[in-house]
Write an enzyme that holds these catalytic residues in place. Structure first.
Site, short mmCIF file in Angstrom:
data_model
loop_
_atom_site.label_atom_id
_atom_site.label_comp_id
_atom_site.label_asym_id
_atom_site.label_seq_id
_atom_site.Cartn_x
_atom_site.Cartn_y
_atom_site.Cartn_z
N ASN A 1 35.66 -9.30 61.13
CA ASN A 1 34.74 -10.18 61.86
C ASN A 1 35.46 -10.68 63.11
O ASN A 1 36.57 -11.21 63.03
CB ASN A 1 34.34 -11.34 60.94
CG ASN A 1 33.35 -12.29 61.59
OD1 ASN A 1 33.72 -13.09 62.44
ND2 ASN A 1 32.10 -12.21 61.19
N GLY B 1 28.34 -15.83 50.40
CA GLY B 1 29.27 -16.77 51.03
C GLY B 1 29.55 -17.98 50.17
O GLY B 1 30.39 -17.96 49.27
N ASN C 1 29.49 -26.99 57.31
CA ASN C 1 30.88 -26.80 57.73
C ASN C 1 30.96 -26.75 59.24
O ASN C 1 30.03 -26.31 59.92
CB ASN C 1 31.48 -25.54 57.09
CG ASN C 1 31.37 -24.31 57.99
OD1 ASN C 1 32.19 -24.09 58.89
ND2 ASN C 1 30.32 -23.52 57.78
N ASN D 1 30.75 -11.78 65.69
CA ASN D 1 30.11 -13.08 65.46
C ASN D 1 29.71 -13.68 66.81
O ASN D 1 30.53 -14.27 67.50
CB ASN D 1 31.07 -14.02 64.72
CG ASN D 1 30.45 -15.39 64.49
OD1 ASN D 1 29.26 -15.58 64.71
ND2 ASN D 1 31.26 -16.33 64.04
N LYS E 1 37.76 -13.20 57.75
CA LYS E 1 37.43 -14.39 58.53
C LYS E 1 37.35 -13.97 59.99
O LYS E 1 37.95 -12.97 60.39
CB LYS E 1 38.58 -15.39 58.43
CG LYS E 1 38.64 -16.16 57.16
CD LYS E 1 39.97 -16.86 57.02
CE LYS E 1 40.05 -18.08 57.94
NZ LYS E 1 41.12 -19.00 57.49
N CYS F 1 28.35 -18.27 65.96
CA CYS F 1 28.96 -19.45 65.34
C CYS F 1 28.49 -20.71 66.03
O CYS F 1 28.66 -20.87 67.23
CB CYS F 1 30.48 -19.38 65.39
SG CYS F 1 31.18 -20.84 64.63
N LYS G 1 26.30 -9.93 64.40
CA LYS G 1 25.89 -10.98 63.46
C LYS G 1 25.05 -12.03 64.20
O LYS G 1 25.53 -12.69 65.11
CB LYS G 1 27.11 -11.63 62.81
CG LYS G 1 26.72 -12.69 61.80
CD LYS G 1 27.86 -13.02 60.88
CE LYS G 1 27.46 -14.11 59.90
NZ LYS G 1 28.54 -14.42 58.98
N THR H 1 25.02 -19.67 59.76
CA THR H 1 24.59 -20.99 59.28
C THR H 1 23.55 -21.61 60.22
O THR H 1 23.46 -21.27 61.39
CB THR H 1 25.81 -21.91 59.16
OG1 THR H 1 26.50 -21.90 60.40
CG2 THR H 1 26.73 -21.46 58.06
#
Ligand SMILES: Cc1cc2nc3c(=O)[nH]c(=O)nc-3n(C[C@H](O)[C@H](O)[C@H](O)COP(=O)(O)O)c2cc1C
Length: 306
Positions: free
Chosen positions: A104, A269, A71, A131, A47, A134, A169, A197
């Site tokens: 991550n 995922g 989410n 990441n 995570k 996000c 990412k 996402t």
């Protein structure tokens, strides 16, 4: 029966097969240890881990959608120090089976990314996935991932702090994914992964209320798969570094689409939420395809679409 090899290499790191979990959808592996054999996975991706503990967003934070979910967890995590104490020893055990460990990393600022990366420098970690994409963190993170100049700079900063190879990412919430992929490569990224996402929204019409407390959330699952395949294809053709593809992969066929589009590896995922064994099944289905088509080396399939 044809003998075949599923081994792949990314930035000098060898993976026994190209299948790993997508960050944030598999805990840190431990919760799933009784449900599947973690040593069968190419890698475990943790995570998102930040410098200090993050509480995440208010609830409700998830909502079901046709062929997917939204989410807005907000990267809840206990921070790097607790991660190192509580999670890393278990991951080190899994790593001794040859399954790679990818951490991550998330942050509100370049300095925060760098601090987390520095704390991992002497740890049993094979790669870092940064990441910068996000959609649920208000301060900073998405902006890094959406602006090519900022992405190049944050990549450079991460690379100069990192002892392990760095995967950037990417967010799909941009007009031109190629420019972002190139910016990450120019900044020195060893690989890129995509897609995170896609920003979405869901409204309860009876209550006239947003279904997520955060109002918007990230859409994942089969609904985003064709978008993800297109973006993986475009990104893979824009850069020379390896690509890890993800977004709505629920079958071996979906994973193979990603590989044919140019991905060297694939992350799974949302599929794991309704089928905890999805990754193991997908590894098996890739093997069946290789046998059926007499493919002896999975690398022959990378980018082989015409
Ligand atoms: C509940 C949830 C939590 C996630 N947490 C993270 C995270 O911590 N870091 C990250 O880079 N991506 C995170 N993601 C994005 C996934 O890693 C992945 O990029 C995305 O869900 C697309 O893949 P999928 O359709 O197979 O789920 C999360 C996704 C979901 C559904």
């Amino acid at each position: 029966m044809t003998a075949f090899s599923t081994e792949i290499k990314i930035a000098g790191v060898t993976f026994k097969n190209p299948v790993m979990n997508a960050s944030g959808t598999f805990g840190n592996g431990r919760e799933y240890a009784e449900l599947l054999d973690l040593s069968k996975l190419g890698a475990i991706v943790t995570k998102g881990v930040s410098l200090t503990p993050w509480e995440g967003n208010p609830t409700p934070r998830v909502a079901e959608t046709p062929s997917g979910m939204l989410n807005a967890i907000g990267l809840q995590n206990p921070g790097i120090d607790k991660f190192i104490d509580r999670e890393l020893p278990f991951l080190e055990e899994v790593r001794s089976s040859g399954t790679r460990v990818i951490v991550n990393v998330c942050g509100h600022s370049v300095d925060e990314y760098v601090s987390v990366i520095e704390r991992l420098s002497d740890k049993p970690v094979d790669m870092l996935e940064i990441n910068v994409s996000c959609p649920n963190v208000k301060e900073g993170a998405i902006a890094f991932g959406q602006d090519p100049d900022m992405l190049r700079d944050v990549t450079k900063a991460c690379k100069s702090a990192a002892k392990q190879p760095v995967i950037m990412k990417l967010t799909p919430n941009v007009t031109d994914i190629k420019a972002l992929a190139k910016a990450a490569e120019d900044g020195g990224a060893d690989a890129i992964s995509l897609i995170n996402t896609i920003t979405g929204m869901k409204i309860d019409v009876e209550k006239k209320r947003f279904l997520l407390a955060n109002r918007t959330g990230g859409l994942s699952g089969p609904a985003i798969h064709p978008v993800a395949v297109r973006m993986v294809y475009e990104a893979a053709h824009a850069v020379d570094i390896p690509v890890i593809g993800m977004g709505g992969v629920i079958s071996g066929n979906d994973a193979l689409e990603m590989i044919l589009a140019g991905a060297s590896a694939v992350a799974v995922g949302t599929a794991t939420f309704h089928d905890p064994d999805a990754m193991i099944r997908i590894i098996g289905e890739i093997g069946e395809y290789m046998e059926k088509h007499a493919v002896t080396d999975i690398n022959e399939l990378v980018g082989a679409v015409s």
